[in-house]
Design a protein around this motif. Structure first.
Motif, PDB file in Angstrom:
ATOM      1  N   HIS A  42      69.212  78.725  28.481  1.00 32.36           N
ATOM      2  CA  HIS A  42      69.258  80.268  28.619  1.00 32.36           C
ATOM      3  C   HIS A  42      70.701  80.482  29.001  1.00 32.36           C
ATOM      4  N   LEU A  47      72.131  83.908  27.557  1.00 33.13           N
ATOM      5  CA  LEU A  47      70.864  84.901  27.631  1.00 33.13           C
ATOM      6  C   LEU A  47      70.452  84.970  29.005  1.00 33.13           C
ATOM      7  N   LEU A 102      57.841  88.438  21.935  1.00 38.69           N
ATOM      8  CA  LEU A 102      59.388  88.710  21.428  1.00 38.69           C
ATOM      9  C   LEU A 102      59.439  90.176  21.124  1.00 38.69           C
ATOM     10  N   SER A 103      58.611  90.832  20.815  1.00 40.96           N
ATOM     11  CA  SER A 103      58.684  92.469  20.842  1.00 40.96           C
ATOM     12  C   SER A 103      58.828  93.009  22.101  1.00 40.96           C
ATOM     13  N   GLY A 105      60.537  91.795  24.611  1.00 43.49           N
ATOM     14  CA  GLY A 105      61.813  91.016  25.216  1.00 43.49           C
ATOM     15  C   GLY A 105      61.705  89.678  25.608  1.00 43.49           C
ATOM     16  N   SER A 107      62.071  85.319  25.376  1.00 42.71           N
ATOM     17  CA  SER A 107      63.283  84.802  24.998  1.00 42.71           C
ATOM     18  C   SER A 107      63.346  84.522  23.495  1.00 42.71           C
ATOM     19  N   PRO A 108      64.679  84.339  22.940  1.00 47.07           N
ATOM     20  CA  PRO A 108      64.759  84.082  21.639  1.00 47.07           C
ATOM     21  C   PRO A 108      64.372  82.747  21.324  1.00 47.07           C
ATOM     22  N   ILE A 109      64.570  81.882  22.441  1.00 48.38           N
ATOM     23  CA  ILE A 109      64.048  80.492  21.902  1.00 48.38           C
ATOM     24  C   ILE A 109      62.578  80.379  21.340  1.00 48.38           C
ATOM     25  N   LEU A 110      61.863  81.439  21.559  1.00 45.56           N
ATOM     26  CA  LEU A 110      60.488  81.702  20.874  1.00 45.56           C
ATOM     27  C   LEU A 110      60.360  81.515  19.266  1.00 45.56           C
ATOM     28  N   TYR A 111      61.432  82.187  18.764  1.00 42.82           N
ATOM     29  CA  TYR A 111      61.615  81.890  17.418  1.00 42.82           C
ATOM     30  C   TYR A 111      61.453  80.610  16.767  1.00 42.82           C
TER      31      TYR A 111
END
Length: 132
Positions: A42, A47, A102-103, A105, A107-111
C-alpha cells in the motif's frame, strides 16, 4: 465443454492457489506478517494505510483461515470432482463479499483476488465430459 482431465487440472490448480493464498490467515503470526507485507505494498503504491487489526479481526481471520485450510486439504486429498461444484459456490460467495468490501472502500488489491475467485468459480461451474 471441458474434458474431465482438463476440469480436474483446473480444480487442482485452484486448490493449490487457495492453499498458497489462505495459509497466512490461519495463525496470528502469519497473519501479522501478511498484513505488514500488504501494508508495505500500500505504501509503495501510495494507497491509504491499512487499518490496524484488532483482537476480533485477528480472531475471525484465523478462524476463517483455519476452516478454509481444512476445506482445501479435503479437496486436495480426496480429489473428488463433486467438491468442485461446492467450491464454485463458495468462490461466488467470496467474490460477493469482496465486491461489498470494494464498494465500501476496500483495498484495490482485492481486485486481483477477485479476478482469481471469479475465474476459478466460472471454470469450476462449467460442464465437463467424462474421459473414456
Amino acid at each position: 465443454m471441458l474434458s474431465e482431465t482438463t476440469f480436474r487440472r483446473i480444480y487442482r490448480i485452484g486448490s493449490w492457489y487457495d492453499l498458497i493464498v489462505t495459509w497466512p490467515l490461519a495463525t496470528p503470526i502469519t497473519l501479522a506478517m501478511l498484513w505488514a507485507t500488504m501494508g508495505g505494498i500500500h505504501t509503495q503504491f501510495g494507497l491509504a494505510p491499512l487499518p490496524t487489526l484488532d483482537t476480533y479481526a485477528v480472531l475471525f481471520a484465523n478462524m476463517a483461515g483455519t476452516v478454509v485450510l481444512i476445506w482445501i486439504v479435503l479437496r486436495i486429498r480426496w480429489d473428488d470432482l463433486r467438491l468442485a461444484r461446492y467450491d464454485a459456490v463458495g468462490r461466488f460467495a467470496f467474490s460477493t463479499w469482496m465486491i461489498v468490501a470494494l464498494s465500501n472502500g476496500g483495498s484495490p488489491i482485492l481486485y486481483g483476488f477477485l479476478a482469481f475467485e471469479v475465474t476459478f468459480g466460472v471454470l469450476q461451474a462449467l460442464p465437463y465430459r467424462r474421459d473414456a
